[in-house]
Scaffold this active site. Structure first.
Site, short mmCIF file in Angstrom:
data_model
loop_
_atom_site.label_atom_id
_atom_site.label_comp_id
_atom_site.label_asym_id
_atom_site.label_seq_id
_atom_site.Cartn_x
_atom_site.Cartn_y
_atom_site.Cartn_z
N GLY A 472 0.81 -1.20 0.00
CA GLY A 472 0.00 0.00 0.00
C GLY A 472 0.85 1.25 0.00
O GLY A 472 2.06 1.19 -0.03
N GLY A 473 0.20 2.41 0.05
CA GLY A 473 0.91 3.66 0.00
C GLY A 473 1.76 3.92 1.22
O GLY A 473 2.71 4.70 1.16
N GLY A 475 3.06 1.28 3.32
CA GLY A 475 3.87 0.17 3.78
C GLY A 475 3.57 -1.13 3.05
O GLY A 475 2.91 -1.14 2.02
N ASP A 589 -11.95 3.98 7.56
CA ASP A 589 -11.56 3.53 6.21
C ASP A 589 -12.31 2.24 5.86
O ASP A 589 -11.72 1.25 5.46
CB ASP A 589 -10.05 3.31 6.14
CG ASP A 589 -9.56 3.23 4.69
OD1 ASP A 589 -10.28 3.71 3.80
OD2 ASP A 589 -8.47 2.70 4.48
#
Length: 796
Positions: A472-473, A475, A589
């Site tokens: 992901g952005g 990690g 989220d």
């Protein structure tokens, strides 16, 4: 006959003198023989040629490759004309030729241009042309110079059929501006010579034919002159009588580089004991004797070592000195101890000198060495055994030093690594976390574990790329295998913990570790010994809801019944987080990519990396806006005020996604279909629900249920948060629909798992209690759009 001491001494001197004289005569004869033989054997610069060539012309030596006769020079370009004992190169008198510097100094004509008072030309010597097809004018030792106060001097140069012009100009109305002794640009100007210039053409020009300066400067002059060989004077403006001035020409051999010349079939010009150097000014190469040799390097054996005559004189010195010692040893002079004066003996080790009678001495070598001990003889050479000892000692010492250095370096690195891990552990709140965990009133096996960095490094095979299961952005997620083949998901973040919020970070980790809901991916532990904390979760095996809905590689699509159950289980988790947890938690989220499925298609909510703990005395939080585009609550986006209703909006998007099978944001369909929320609400408003339902869902028999779920989604997607239902209301509504569905199915009356039946019918709160299902299958958590690291707000 009685002899006095004086007569004995005199007699001894007489005999010694005669003996010395005899020895001197013999040794001088040997020296003469040696010198004569050396002279015969030593090559001369010309004797090595096939003909008896002239070595000089007048007082100028002509070294090879130059020569006065055709067979005595390398080729016609090196041919020198000797006219009345004066050497010429072309029409230029030669001053000297140097093979050391590869230079030819000549006297070059001066170009002049003179006028009468009315401006009419008087001389026809305004041009001077020089052709050097083989050589080049030295660009470092010459200057192009023009003299005059109405003068334009130019030199046109050619190289490889290319023409170029350079020069300088000098104008002055009277001589008061002119500096005597300096060519400053007024009255006299200079410019540099380009590299590689052989052929050149010097021209003189005038602006007014010297009419306005004729009274003190009737002529202009231009010439190439050796730098330092011309000193300007004001008197030259009125009258400059010189016909020629010295100029330096660089010469070389051939027209190729050293490397090409050595391998070429053409004869290589450099002799023995010489080296080749590429020419810097033009084509070709030059030769020079190596260090320790001297002579003409262009002859086959022109580079020689020490001069044999010098050796002969050294021998004569030793003979004279020996005679002196013999005379001294006769007893008439005092005995000289050569060992007392280091200048009188040739011992390598001065303290190993032993004096002998009659002016003699012996040199010795120290222990472990052998030889005559003389600097002019064998010297002292180490014994073979001593050399072996020294070599062995050197290697043993070097090995010991290497081992010790490696050991010390390893200890230093190990210690530094331990200190670094301790530093990260403290900075990431490890001590505070240990303190809080020690206060937990839970059994040992339920307490979150603090892993070491070595454990997780080994579990992930040193974070091998093949172990990556999510990216992901913020990690990366790695699959890890702990003891007893227990599979876990290790999440490695790209962002460090804010040191000002360590305590809140630790609180979040502790609270999230206590969530043991059957539909939540459980946090098993963390590692704080790295620069960024590593979090360890259970491993889920069947992908995400997003994968099953949108990725065709997952096979057959999940049915409506399973989709409805997934929605109910997810709603139950969010309801528990908002109202039943010890500290309320806003997920922030919620999306299909963060809902995982096990092998039984049981929903597992994951990715609490953006979650926030809500203090019990607050209904909303002001935070940095964080979430995933398409699922983000518009009210939260504009106000920055985070509430539980933000999760409700995101869940409404998930319901619309389950119904339509379309992505929250898509750029492949029509403009109307790009935003799922807008597309879905428009369909409901225009009574087109069944036109947008996922074609893989069997509508027959589920039409009424689909309408109710769609209406529930519409309520969740209200723009104003206060108009949306709570997650508890949403969960109850979905539980009611499932209970109603179970009543219609015959399998509900036969072999239904008792625990599952209780959950679906809402008879027990197991979905909202700690402990969950003991048969929960370990699994992993997808990264989705965020790394799963419990953080305090969007800034971390």
């Amino acid at each position: 006959m009685i002899l006095t001491q004086k007569s004995i001494c005199q007699e001894g001197m007489r005999e010694s003198t005669m003996a010395v004289q005899g020895m001197l005569v013999l040794q001088l004869m040997l020296v003469v023989v040696v010198l004569v033989s050396t002279a015969i054997a030593a090559p001369t610069t010309v004797a090595l040629k096939e003909h008896n060539c002239m070595q000089s012309c007048g007082n100028v030596i002509i070294p090879y490759p130059f020569g006065v006769e055709e067979n005595c020079s390398l080729d016609e370009h090196y041919l020198i004309t000797c006219n009345e004992s004066k050497p010429y190169y072309g029409n230029m008198p030669i001053l000297n030729i140097s093979y050391e510097d590869a230079e030819l100094r000549v006297m070059k004509l001066i170009a002049r241009d003179c006028y009468n008072q009315s401006g009419s030309p008087l001389s026809n010597n305004s041009d001077a042309k020089l052709t050097l097809p083989k050589f080049s004018i030295s660009n470092t030792k010459n200057k192009f110079t023009a003299v005059g106060c109405d003068t334009l001097g130019t030199i046109e140069v050619s190289r490889n059929n290319d023409l170029a012009t350079t020069g300088c100009t000098s104008r002055c109305s009277n001589s008061s501006y002119v500096d005597d002794g300096i060519c400053s640009g007024i009255g006299c100007c200079q410019s540099s010579i380009p590299r590689g210039v052989g052929n050149n053409y010097i021209s003189l020009g005038s602006y007014k034919n010297h009419t306005d300066v004729w009274d003190f400067n009737p002529c202009s002059y231009a010439f190439v002159v050796e730098e330092g060989a011309f000193t300007f004077s004001k008197s030259y403006l009125r009258d400059f009588n010189e016909e020629r001035l010295p100029m330096v020409i660089d010469w070389a051999v051939g027209n190729m580089t050293c490397q090409n010349a050595k391998t070429s079939e053409v004869s290589y010009a450099c002799g023995f004991n010489s080296d080749c150097y590429d020419r810097e000014n033009g084509l070709g190469y030059t030769c020079k004797c190596r260090n320790g040799y001297q002579g003409n390097p262009y002859l086959s054996d022109g580079c020689q070592g020490m001069d044999e005559l010098h050796v002969g004189f050294i021998m004569l010195d030793y003979i004279a000195y020996g005679a002196f010692l013999i005379i001294a040893s006769s007893g008439c002079l005092a005995e000289i101890n050569e060992c007392d004066d280091s200048n009188l003996n040739m011992c390598v080790h001065k303290n190993k000198c032993e004096n002998k009678p009659l002016g003699n001495y012996t040199c010795h070598c120290p222990k472990g060495y052998h030889g005559d001990g003389r600097s002019d003889g064998e010297g002292c050479t180490a014994n073979r055994f001593l050399i072996i000892q020294i070599v062995i000692g050197f290697f043993v010492g070097a090995t010991a030093i290497s081992i010790c250095s490696s050991w010390l370096y390893w200890i230093f690195r190990k210690r530094k690594h331990i200190q670094l891990k301790e530093k990260f552990f403290r900075e990431n709140g490890g001590l505070l976390l240990q303190q809080k965990l020690s206060r937990q009133e839970r059994s040992t096996q339920d307490v979150m574990k603090i892993f070491t960095s070595e454990e997780l490094k080994q579990a992930t095979n040193n974070y091998d790329k093949s172990r990556i299961v999510g990216r992901g952005g913020n990690g990366t997620v790695y699959k890890g295998i702990l003891g007893e083949n227990r599979e876990v998901a290790v999440k490695k973040s790209n962002k460090m913990v804010d040191e000002n919020q360590i305590e809140q970070f630790v609180n979040e980790v502790v609270v999230l570790s206590q969530i043991n809901h059957r539909n939540v991916v459980r946090l098993l532990g963390c590692c704080l010994e790295t620069q960024v904390p590593l979090l360890v979760y259970e491993f889920i095996t069947n992908g995400t809801v997003c994968d099953h809905i949108h990725n065709e590689s997952y096979g057959s699509a999940i049915s409506w019944e399973i989709r409805l159950r997934i929605a109910a289980e997810t709603a139950g988790v969010l309801s528990y987080l908002h109202s039943a947890a010890s500290v309320p938690i806003i997920h922030r989220d919620v999306k299909t990519a963060n809902i995982l499925l096990d092998d039984n298609y049981t929903a597992k909510v994951s990715d609490f990396g953006a979650s926030r703990l809500v203090p019990l005395d607050q209904d909303q939080l002001a935070t940095v806006v964080l979430g995933t585009f398409g699922y983000l609550d518009p009210e939260y986006f504009h106000s920055g005020q985070l509430t539980e209703k933000s999760d409700v909006y995101s869940f409404g998007v998930v319901l619309a996604e389950l119904i339509t099978g379309k992505k929250a944001v898509s750029f492949h369909g029509s403009e109307e279909e790009r935003c799922l929320t807008k597309f879905f609400l428009s369909a409901l408003k225009n009574d087109r629900l069944f036109q947008v339902v996922d074609e893989r869902i069997v509508v027959e028999g589920n039409a009424e249920q689909l309408k109710e779920v769609a209406n529930l989604a519409r309520r969740c997607l209200k723009v104003k948060g206060e108009e949306r239902p709570t997650m508890k209301q949403v969960a109850m509504e979905l539980d009611r629909l499932i209970m109603k569905q179970i009543g219609k199915h015959p399998w509900a009356k036969t072999e239904l798992n008792h625990e599952e039946t209780q959950y679906l019918l809402g008879e027990t709160p197991t979905a909202y209690e700690f402990g969950g299902n003991s048969n929960t299958i370990p699994g992993y958590d997808s990264m989705g759009a965020h790394i799963v690291v419990p953080i305090l707000d969007g800034g971390r």
